[in-house]
Scaffold this motif. Structure first.
Motif, PDB file in Angstrom:
ATOM      1  N   SER A 239       0.844  -1.198   0.000  1.00  0.00           N
ATOM      2  CA  SER A 239       0.000   0.000   0.000  1.00  0.00           C
ATOM      3  C   SER A 239       0.878   1.246   0.000  1.00  0.00           C
ATOM      4  O   SER A 239       2.067   1.181   0.301  1.00  0.00           O
ATOM      5  CB  SER A 239      -0.876  -0.025   1.249  1.00  0.00           C
ATOM      6  N   CYS A 240       0.261   2.396  -0.311  1.00  0.00           N
ATOM      7  CA  CYS A 240       1.044   3.628  -0.474  1.00  0.00           C
ATOM      8  C   CYS A 240       1.380   4.289   0.859  1.00  0.00           C
ATOM      9  O   CYS A 240       2.352   5.030   0.972  1.00  0.00           O
ATOM     10  CB  CYS A 240       0.295   4.611  -1.372  1.00  0.00           C
ATOM     11  N   GLY A 241       0.532   4.085   1.864  1.00  0.00           N
ATOM     12  CA  GLY A 241       0.805   4.640   3.189  1.00  0.00           C
ATOM     13  C   GLY A 241       0.260   6.040   3.414  1.00  0.00           C
ATOM     14  O   GLY A 241       0.319   6.549   4.541  1.00  0.00           O
ATOM     15  N   HIS A 242      -0.277   6.714   2.384  1.00  0.00           N
ATOM     16  CA  HIS A 242      -0.737   8.089   2.633  1.00  0.00           C
ATOM     17  C   HIS A 242      -2.118   8.426   2.068  1.00  0.00           C
ATOM     18  O   HIS A 242      -2.625   9.503   2.307  1.00  0.00           O
ATOM     19  CB  HIS A 242       0.302   9.104   2.150  1.00  0.00           C
ATOM     20  N   CYS A 243      -2.739   7.525   1.327  1.00  0.00           N
ATOM     21  CA  CYS A 243      -4.085   7.835   0.809  1.00  0.00           C
ATOM     22  C   CYS A 243      -5.105   7.757   1.954  1.00  0.00           C
ATOM     23  O   CYS A 243      -4.760   7.392   3.077  1.00  0.00           O
ATOM     24  CB  CYS A 243      -4.450   6.855  -0.306  1.00  0.00           C
ATOM     25  N   TYR A 244      -6.378   8.077   1.676  1.00  0.00           N
ATOM     26  CA  TYR A 244      -7.385   8.046   2.749  1.00  0.00           C
ATOM     27  C   TYR A 244      -7.468   6.674   3.435  1.00  0.00           C
ATOM     28  O   TYR A 244      -7.307   6.589   4.659  1.00  0.00           O
ATOM     29  CB  TYR A 244      -8.760   8.522   2.229  1.00  0.00           C
ATOM     30  N   PRO A 245      -7.719   5.568   2.691  1.00  0.00           N
ATOM     31  CA  PRO A 245      -7.796   4.286   3.414  1.00  0.00           C
ATOM     32  C   PRO A 245      -6.509   3.968   4.191  1.00  0.00           C
ATOM     33  O   PRO A 245      -6.587   3.490   5.333  1.00  0.00           O
ATOM     34  CB  PRO A 245      -8.077   3.252   2.320  1.00  0.00           C
ATOM     35  N   CYS A 246      -5.353   4.230   3.619  1.00  0.00           N
ATOM     36  CA  CYS A 246      -4.107   3.982   4.370  1.00  0.00           C
ATOM     37  C   CYS A 246      -4.085   4.815   5.648  1.00  0.00           C
ATOM     38  O   CYS A 246      -3.671   4.335   6.707  1.00  0.00           O
ATOM     39  CB  CYS A 246      -2.885   4.304   3.510  1.00  0.00           C
ATOM     40  N   SER A 247      -4.560   6.076   5.559  1.00  0.00           N
ATOM     41  CA  SER A 247      -4.462   6.973   6.721  1.00  0.00           C
ATOM     42  C   SER A 247      -5.388   6.541   7.863  1.00  0.00           C
ATOM     43  O   SER A 247      -5.210   6.951   8.992  1.00  0.00           O
ATOM     44  CB  SER A 247      -4.786   8.415   6.308  1.00  0.00           C
TER      45      SER A 247
ATOM     46  N   VAL B 233      -7.278  -1.681   1.307  1.00  0.00           N
ATOM     47  CA  VAL B 233      -8.062  -1.067   0.232  1.00  0.00           C
ATOM     48  C   VAL B 233      -7.423   0.259  -0.195  1.00  0.00           C
ATOM     49  O   VAL B 233      -8.107   1.207  -0.610  1.00  0.00           O
ATOM     50  CB  VAL B 233      -9.563  -0.898   0.599  1.00  0.00           C
ATOM     51  N   CYS B 234      -6.097   0.316  -0.100  1.00  0.00           N
ATOM     52  CA  CYS B 234      -5.315   1.458  -0.596  1.00  0.00           C
ATOM     53  C   CYS B 234      -5.762   1.813  -2.017  1.00  0.00           C
ATOM     54  O   CYS B 234      -6.063   0.930  -2.818  1.00  0.00           O
ATOM     55  CB  CYS B 234      -3.834   1.052  -0.598  1.00  0.00           C
ATOM     56  N   THR B 235      -5.787   3.110  -2.305  1.00  0.00           N
ATOM     57  CA  THR B 235      -6.237   3.525  -3.649  1.00  0.00           C
ATOM     58  C   THR B 235      -5.238   3.094  -4.732  1.00  0.00           C
ATOM     59  O   THR B 235      -5.582   3.076  -5.907  1.00  0.00           O
ATOM     60  CB  THR B 235      -6.445   5.051  -3.729  1.00  0.00           C
ATOM     61  N   SER B 236      -3.992   2.788  -4.320  1.00  0.00           N
ATOM     62  CA  SER B 236      -3.062   2.219  -5.315  1.00  0.00           C
ATOM     63  C   SER B 236      -2.568   0.843  -4.848  1.00  0.00           C
ATOM     64  O   SER B 236      -1.385   0.532  -4.935  1.00  0.00           O
ATOM     65  CB  SER B 236      -1.910   3.179  -5.604  1.00  0.00           C
TER      66      SER B 236
HETATM   67 ZN    ZN Z   1      -2.744   3.994   0.197  1.00  0.00          ZN
END
Ligand code: ZN
Ligand code: NAI
Ligand code: MN
Length: 339
Positions: free
Chosen positions: A88-96, A102-105
């Motif tokens: 996961s990216c670690g900074h999108c809404y679901p990650c946050s 369910v990371c956007t990327s």
């Molecule tokens: Zn993410």
């Protein structure tokens, strides 16, 4: 190295590829064991809408770190690790908000990027979770399937007062039975399936009642026993199940869906609001590797109750075909890569 590659739907090859080098932040894992999951078969057969080809499949895998990239502590060399396939990216809404699953990327190893059915795999160092010495290899390879159950149960806070109804006694239903009975110690677990052999496995995994719902009405059974499910988990994932779950559930119950069907299902809102039901869904796992490793260290779950077959990876085609055709006798099928 050899890798199991799905070149295109229905074309599986064991291919010679260069051993990959870990880049900064990555480790290389020399694979020892991997588990076959329904999604591997779906990618093989061309039934996974997310898959891109060619693809090294496998997202349930365990091995030993044998190289580290820049910035990774060299003391991790030689560590036994199970790999979380969720990147996961670690900074999108679901990650946050703690939902990297369910990371956007989102990238899933073995689906969007090459996975673990290979002699070696490079993965982000933070996805490689240390396995304590007391946890044997065949338990370590089962961490990922149990993280699915940890994610399902983590949505609903089960307690000793709960009565759970689980649809489906495949690998996902069985890991969920173990989690509910042995970790959360819920009072009663009822499981429904159409396959008697799978129902027997469910009883071994701790289910109190195992019902063949192609032969017996679940509604009649629950009424006769005076059981009103306060938790319902759909690990069979047929679109018709949600409405039945709504009907059978106790007021204030929680329902968890795991299915990815693209077929519509018809539900009546009154049944939900009238009982103030909570409906959850669960996809993959959100940071559940340490949770399941802890369950294993404490002996709360027993992965061996799910492992029915082990094949050398050279026989992967036979292994997948058996897994697909013999649901009576197959649950988790493992592949060995090195002894
Ligand atoms: Zn993410
Ligand atoms: P599986 O196919 O081995 O097990 C499904 C079981 O459900 C079978 O034993 C089948 O006989 C039974 N079944 C089918 N219709 C039924 C019904 N109406 N009532 C009672 N039982 C019924 O699959 P597995 O590996 O256990 O996975 C279960 C489901 O969970 C699959 O649909 C899979 O796509 C999904 N899944 C979802 C994940 C998530 O993260 N949300 C992760 C892994 C799997
Ligand atoms: Mn899996």
């Amino acid at each position: 190295m050899k890798s199991i590659v799905i070149e295109k739907p229905n074309a599986l090859n064991i291919t010679e590829r260069p051993v990959p080098e870990p880049v900064a932040g990555e480790v290389r894992v020399k694979i020892k064991l991997a588990g076959i999951c329904g999604s591997d078969s779906h990618i093989y057969r061309g039934h996974n809408p997310f898959a891109q080809y060619p693809r090294v499949i496998g997202h349930e895998f365990f091995g030993v770190i044998d190289a580290v990239g820049d910035g990774v502590d060299r003391s991790r060399m030689g560590e036994r690790v199970s790999v979380d396939p969720v990147i996961s990216c670690g900074h999108c809404y679901p990650c946050s908000i703690g939902k990297p699953n369910v990371c956007t990327s989102l990238v899933v190893l073995g689906v969007h990027r090459d996975g673990g059915f290979s002699e070696y795999a490079v993965v982000p160092a933070k996805n490689a979770w240390t396995i304590p010495d007391t946890v044997p290899d065949d338990h370590a390879v089962m961490v990922e399937p149990f993280t699915i159950a940890a994610n399902v149960t983590g949505q609903i806070n089960p307690t000793a007062n709960d009565i759970a109804l689980i649809y489906g006694a495949g690998p996902m239903g069985l890991t969920t039975v173990q989690a509910l009975k042995r970790v959360y110690k819920v009072k009663t677990v009822v499981i429904a399936d159409r396959i008697d052999e799978r129902l027997s496995m469910a009883k071994q995994c701790g289910a109190d009642w195992a019902i063949n719902n192609s032969q017996q009405s679940l509604q009649d059974f629950l009424a006769e026993k005076g059981l009103k499910p306060t938790i319902v988990v759909d690990a069979a994932c047929h679109p018709s199940i949600l409405q039945e779950a709504i009907t059978l559930a106790s007021p204030a119950a929680r329902i968890v869906l795991m299915g990815f069907s693209s077929d519509p299902c018809q539900i009546v809102q009154q049944g939900i609001t009238g009982k103030e039901l909570s409906i959850y869904s669960s996809r993959l796992n959100a940071n559940k590797f340490p949770v399941v490793i802890d369950w294993l260290v404490n002996g709360l779950i027993d992965p061996n109750q799910l492992i029915t077959h082990t094949f050398d990876y050279h026989h992967v085609t036979d292994a997948i075909e058996l897994f697909e055709k013999d649901q009576q006798h197959c649950c988790k099928v493992l592949l060995t890569f090195t002894k």
